[in-house]
Design an enzyme around this catalytic site. Sequence first.
Site, mmCIF file in Angstrom:
data_model
loop_
_atom_site.group_PDB
_atom_site.id
_atom_site.type_symbol
_atom_site.label_atom_id
_atom_site.label_comp_id
_atom_site.label_asym_id
_atom_site.label_seq_id
_atom_site.Cartn_x
_atom_site.Cartn_y
_atom_site.Cartn_z
ATOM 1 N N GLU A 73 -20.210 -15.863 28.410
ATOM 2 C CA GLU A 73 -20.410 -16.993 29.320
ATOM 3 C C GLU A 73 -19.808 -16.714 30.705
ATOM 4 O O GLU A 73 -19.565 -17.650 31.475
ATOM 5 C CB GLU A 73 -19.811 -18.287 28.744
ATOM 6 C CG GLU A 73 -20.264 -18.658 27.350
ATOM 7 C CD GLU A 73 -21.743 -19.024 27.230
ATOM 8 O OE1 GLU A 73 -22.450 -18.994 28.248
ATOM 9 O OE2 GLU A 73 -22.171 -19.314 26.099
ATOM 10 N N HIS A 94 -13.940 -23.608 27.689
ATOM 11 C CA HIS A 94 -15.086 -23.940 26.836
ATOM 12 C C HIS A 94 -14.642 -23.923 25.374
ATOM 13 O O HIS A 94 -14.006 -22.968 24.931
ATOM 14 C CB HIS A 94 -16.201 -22.913 27.070
ATOM 15 C CG HIS A 94 -17.322 -22.986 26.084
ATOM 16 N ND1 HIS A 94 -18.039 -24.135 25.839
ATOM 17 C CD2 HIS A 94 -17.871 -22.036 25.272
ATOM 18 C CE1 HIS A 94 -18.968 -23.888 24.936
ATOM 19 N NE2 HIS A 94 -18.884 -22.629 24.564
ATOM 20 N N HIS A 140 -15.651 -25.640 21.111
ATOM 21 C CA HIS A 140 -16.670 -26.180 20.200
ATOM 22 C C HIS A 140 -16.069 -27.289 19.337
ATOM 23 O O HIS A 140 -15.968 -27.134 18.122
ATOM 24 C CB HIS A 140 -17.203 -25.070 19.275
ATOM 25 C CG HIS A 140 -17.926 -23.955 19.955
ATOM 26 N ND1 HIS A 140 -18.308 -22.797 19.290
ATOM 27 C CD2 HIS A 140 -18.354 -23.796 21.220
ATOM 28 C CE1 HIS A 140 -18.941 -21.981 20.113
ATOM 29 N NE2 HIS A 140 -18.966 -22.555 21.309
ATOM 30 N N GLU A 164 -7.717 -45.154 27.895
ATOM 31 C CA GLU A 164 -7.267 -44.054 28.737
ATOM 32 C C GLU A 164 -8.425 -43.238 29.337
ATOM 33 O O GLU A 164 -8.262 -42.606 30.379
ATOM 34 C CB GLU A 164 -6.466 -43.143 27.821
ATOM 35 C CG GLU A 164 -5.285 -42.482 28.415
ATOM 36 C CD GLU A 164 -4.641 -41.578 27.364
ATOM 37 O OE1 GLU A 164 -4.769 -41.843 26.158
ATOM 38 O OE2 GLU A 164 -4.029 -40.599 27.790
ATOM 39 N N HIS A 184 -23.811 -27.706 21.066
ATOM 40 C CA HIS A 184 -23.043 -26.476 21.287
ATOM 41 C C HIS A 184 -21.549 -26.752 21.542
ATOM 42 O O HIS A 184 -20.720 -26.391 20.724
ATOM 43 C CB HIS A 184 -23.666 -25.687 22.452
ATOM 44 C CG HIS A 184 -23.013 -24.366 22.691
ATOM 45 N ND1 HIS A 184 -23.695 -23.235 23.062
ATOM 46 C CD2 HIS A 184 -21.707 -23.982 22.626
ATOM 47 C CE1 HIS A 184 -22.852 -22.223 23.182
ATOM 48 N NE2 HIS A 184 -21.628 -22.654 22.938
HETATM 49 P P1 13P Z 1 -18.021 -15.226 23.619
HETATM 50 O O1 13P Z 1 -17.330 -14.665 22.398
HETATM 51 O O2 13P Z 1 -18.951 -14.210 24.243
HETATM 52 O O3 13P Z 1 -17.026 -15.784 24.601
HETATM 53 O O4 13P Z 1 -18.964 -16.395 23.138
HETATM 54 C C1 13P Z 1 -18.444 -17.507 22.470
HETATM 55 C C2 13P Z 1 -19.154 -18.774 22.814
HETATM 56 O O5 13P Z 1 -18.640 -19.849 22.567
HETATM 57 C C3 13P Z 1 -20.469 -18.714 23.493
HETATM 58 O O6 13P Z 1 -20.827 -19.939 24.018
HETATM 59 ZN ZN ZN Z 2 -19.822 -21.623 22.972
#
Ligand code: 13P
Ligand code: ZN
Length: 279
Positions: free
Chosen positions: A113, A136, A138, A166, A207
Site C-alpha cells: 500500500e 492502516h 483490519h 466522544e 477491507h
Molecule cells: P502488506 O503486507 O503489503 O502491507 O499488505 C497488507 C494489507 O493490509 C494490504 O491492504
Molecule cells: Zn489491508
Amino acid sequence: MDTKLVRDFKKICSDGYALGWHERNGGNLSYRMKDCEVEEVKDLLNEDAEWREIGTEVPDLKNEYFMVTGSGKYFRNVELDFEDNVAIIRVNEDGTKYKIVYGLINGGKPTSELPTHLMNLEVLKKRDEGLRVVYHAHPANTVALTFVLPLDGEIFTREIWEMETECPIVFPKGIGVVEWMVPGGRDIAVKTCEIMKTQDVAVWYHHGIFVTGHDFDEAFGLMHTVEKAAEMLVKVMSMSDRKVNTITPEGFRKIAVDFKVDLDERYLYEKTSDRIGER
Ligand code: 13P
Ligand code: ZN
C-alpha cells in the site's frame, strides 16, 4: 536502531496486534520523519541503495525519509525484529522513486500500500505540516458494518457518531468511505486521498480503515475510537435493526458548542426512519 521514534513505532504495531487488528500481515504503517529524526540515525543509513519505482508520483515529498512496514511482514514481529520487518525509505528528487536506506535486512520491499501511504502523506502535509502518520488496520467490527451499512459516508458517520458521545469530538470531520476496490495500487490511493484532503478516517469497504494523526498515539486513538463505536453498533444491530433511543441532531449541536468543534451539518440530517442505516 533504538530511538524514541523506533520505540513508538514498535508500540503501535504491538498494541494493534493485541487488539486483533493485524491477522497475519494485515495492515501497514508509515511515518514521515522529521529532519532531526533523520539526523539522529544518519550514520546508519545506506544512501548507495538502488532506486525503485513507487508506481505513482509524490513530488511534494521529494528527498524526504519515511519509516514504513514491509510488505508481507507481520505486525506481531515488528517489536521482536525491527530490522527484518520495517524499512526507512528515501524518496528521490522528483518524487517518482524510493530507495531502502535502512531495514528489511532479509530482503523484501515496503508495504504493497505504499502508493496510498505516500500519496496520503503528501495530501496531509499540504493540509497540515504536522500530520505525519498514516495507519492502516483490519478491525473486525468496522469491516463487518461495511456489509450492512450503505456506501454513504454521511450515513456511516452519523451511525458511528451516535454510538459514543466522544466520537464527534474525536473525529468532527467524519468518516469517508471507499467502495470495494483491488488494494495495493494507485486507483484506491487516489480515492483515499480525496477523503484525506479534508478528513482523518477512510473506511475501505470489505477491507479495513486508514487513519492519520500528528503522532502514533493520535492515529491509534482514532482507530480505536472508530472501532469501539463500531463494536457497539454491531452489538446493537445484533439485538435489533432499530435504535429506540439515540443522540439527536440537537444533542450533537450542543456538543459542538461545549467542546468547540465544527460539526458539518450534512451529518446532522433529520431522520425519517428509526432503522439503522436509513436516513
Ligand atoms: P502488506 O503486507 O503489503 O502491507 O499488505 C497488507 C494489507 O493490509 C494490504 O491492504
Ligand atoms: Zn489491508
